[in-house]
Design a protein around this motif. Structure first.
Motif, PDB file in Angstrom:
ATOM      1  N   SER A 114      20.419 -15.804   5.234  1.00 32.41           N
ATOM      2  CA  SER A 114      19.079 -16.249   4.880  1.00 32.41           C
ATOM      3  C   SER A 114      18.923 -17.768   4.857  1.00 32.41           C
ATOM      4  N   LEU A 115      19.923 -18.464   4.308  1.00 33.42           N
ATOM      5  CA  LEU A 115      19.759 -19.885   4.022  1.00 33.42           C
ATOM      6  C   LEU A 115      20.491 -20.827   4.979  1.00 33.42           C
ATOM      7  N   VAL A 116      21.476 -20.317   5.701  1.00 33.16           N
ATOM      8  CA  VAL A 116      22.250 -21.174   6.596  1.00 33.16           C
ATOM      9  C   VAL A 116      21.982 -20.861   8.066  1.00 33.16           C
ATOM     10  N   MET A 117      21.891 -19.573   8.400  1.00 39.76           N
ATOM     11  CA  MET A 117      21.799 -19.185   9.805  1.00 39.76           C
ATOM     12  C   MET A 117      20.515 -19.585  10.523  1.00 39.76           C
ATOM     13  N   PRO A 118      19.350 -19.640   9.868  1.00 45.30           N
ATOM     14  CA  PRO A 118      18.142 -19.989  10.632  1.00 45.30           C
ATOM     15  C   PRO A 118      18.263 -21.303  11.409  1.00 45.30           C
ATOM     16  N   LYS A 119      18.770 -22.355  10.781  1.00 47.41           N
ATOM     17  CA  LYS A 119      18.912 -23.638  11.486  1.00 47.41           C
ATOM     18  C   LYS A 119      19.954 -23.560  12.595  1.00 47.41           C
ATOM     19  N   ILE A 120      21.017 -22.797  12.339  1.00 43.87           N
ATOM     20  CA  ILE A 120      22.053 -22.659  13.356  1.00 43.87           C
ATOM     21  C   ILE A 120      21.526 -21.879  14.558  1.00 43.87           C
ATOM     22  N   VAL A 121      20.791 -20.798  14.290  1.00 46.38           N
ATOM     23  CA  VAL A 121      20.212 -20.018  15.388  1.00 46.38           C
ATOM     24  C   VAL A 121      19.231 -20.874  16.189  1.00 46.38           C
TER      25      VAL A 121
END
Length: 299
Positions: A114-121
């Motif tokens: 929820s909190l880390v993956m969005p920016k990485i994706v």
């Protein structure tokens, strides 16, 4: 025990065998249908077709579930081997693909998802727009060998020899709370002084109290302000001041609504591992996503 095909059967249908295998694993037609993306009647017809082909009864109905007959137990061993072989064929074929397009499935825990993956994706999509990213955000461990995911972000090192692992970094987790809540407690300098605080429990009450005792903090039922199972819910409850919560420091330290309860205290340390199947590592799209993910998580 021997199971023979009927003389008038012309072929063995793998779809029927797979329907039997998943039904045996799940214990009911309804659960197996959800796994396979089929309707329950369709799945039932496939299992019935296999029984007709082999001229045996594979299941007996017990309540709302199914139990294997002796013939079913005998067949399950062989069909399980077939299923594993089919997965290896699929993995090997996928591993030979050099296309930089298609879907890559990443399994990750709830809070990181929820909190880390969005920016990485977003970064992965910016660099490789032809790749579709599928996120499985769950604290349950995905089975990479069964293709439940292509890549997994884990807090432990997998031991299966078929998997490739890369340790990204060591992480720490600690206690967080809102400044306004901490003011109601007065100065907190040691873990033992947290005995007068309220906590947002993660998991069952008994499990949480036992875990805190392992860290040297003795709590009682009265210390539990909120009970929840989901990591995201736990974090949101902490952020609005319902009590003290626990989070990885790369998440807690960047959240402006909370602060560390004891500034220099590390409650728990854990590694971040990136994992994929050995045969998938030769796939260009898997390799690209794996490397981009490793680079981003290392930051």
């Amino acid at each position: 025990m021997r199971i023979c095909m009927k003389k008038d059967s012309l072929k063995f249908d793998w779809n029927h065998a797979r329907a039997f295998l998943v039904t045996a694993e799940q214990g009911s037609l309804s659960a197996a249908a959800r796994v396979l993306g089929l309707t329950q009647p369709t799945l039932g017809r496939q299992v019935n077709a296999l029984e007709r082909e082999l001229d045996v009864t594979l299941f007996e109905r017990v309540g709302r579930g199914l139990t294997l007959t002796q013939s079913g137990l005998y067949l399950l061993e062989h069909v399980t081997s077939m299923g594993m072989a089919a997965e290896h064929v699929s993995l090997a074929a996928m591993g030979q693909s050099q296309s930089v397009s298609g879907t890559v499935c990443i399994s990750v825990g709830e809070i990181y998802g929820s909190l880390v993956m969005p920016k990485i994706v977003k970064k992965i999509k910016d660099e490789e727009p032809g790749i579709t990213i599928e996120i499985v955000a769950s604290n349950e461990t995905s089975d990479l060998q069964k293709r439940e995911a292509d890549i997994a972000v884990r807090a432990f090192r997998p031991t299966q020899t078929e998997l490739i692992t890369k340790k990204i970094k060591e992480m720490s987790g600690t206690f967080y709370a809102t400044p306004s809540y901490l003011k109601t407690l007065g100065p907190i300098n040691t873990v033992q002084e947290l005995g007068r605080a309220s906590f947002v429990s993660l998991g069952s009450r008994e499990t949480y109290l036992k875990a805190m005792a392992g860290f040297g903090l003795t709590l009682t039922d009265e210390n539990i302000s909120v009970l929840c199972e989901n990591h995201i819910v736990h974090w949101e409850m902490t952020k609005i001041g319902l009590g003290i919560g626990v989070a990885p420091q790369d998440i807690g330290d960047t959240e402006p609504l909370v602060q560390r309860v004891i500034p220099d205290f590390d409650l728990v340390q854990f590694p971040i591992w990136l994992t994929t199947h050995r045969e998938l590592r030769t796939s260009k799209k898997i390799r690209l996503v794996f490397d981009l993910l490793a680079e981003a998580l290392a930051r």
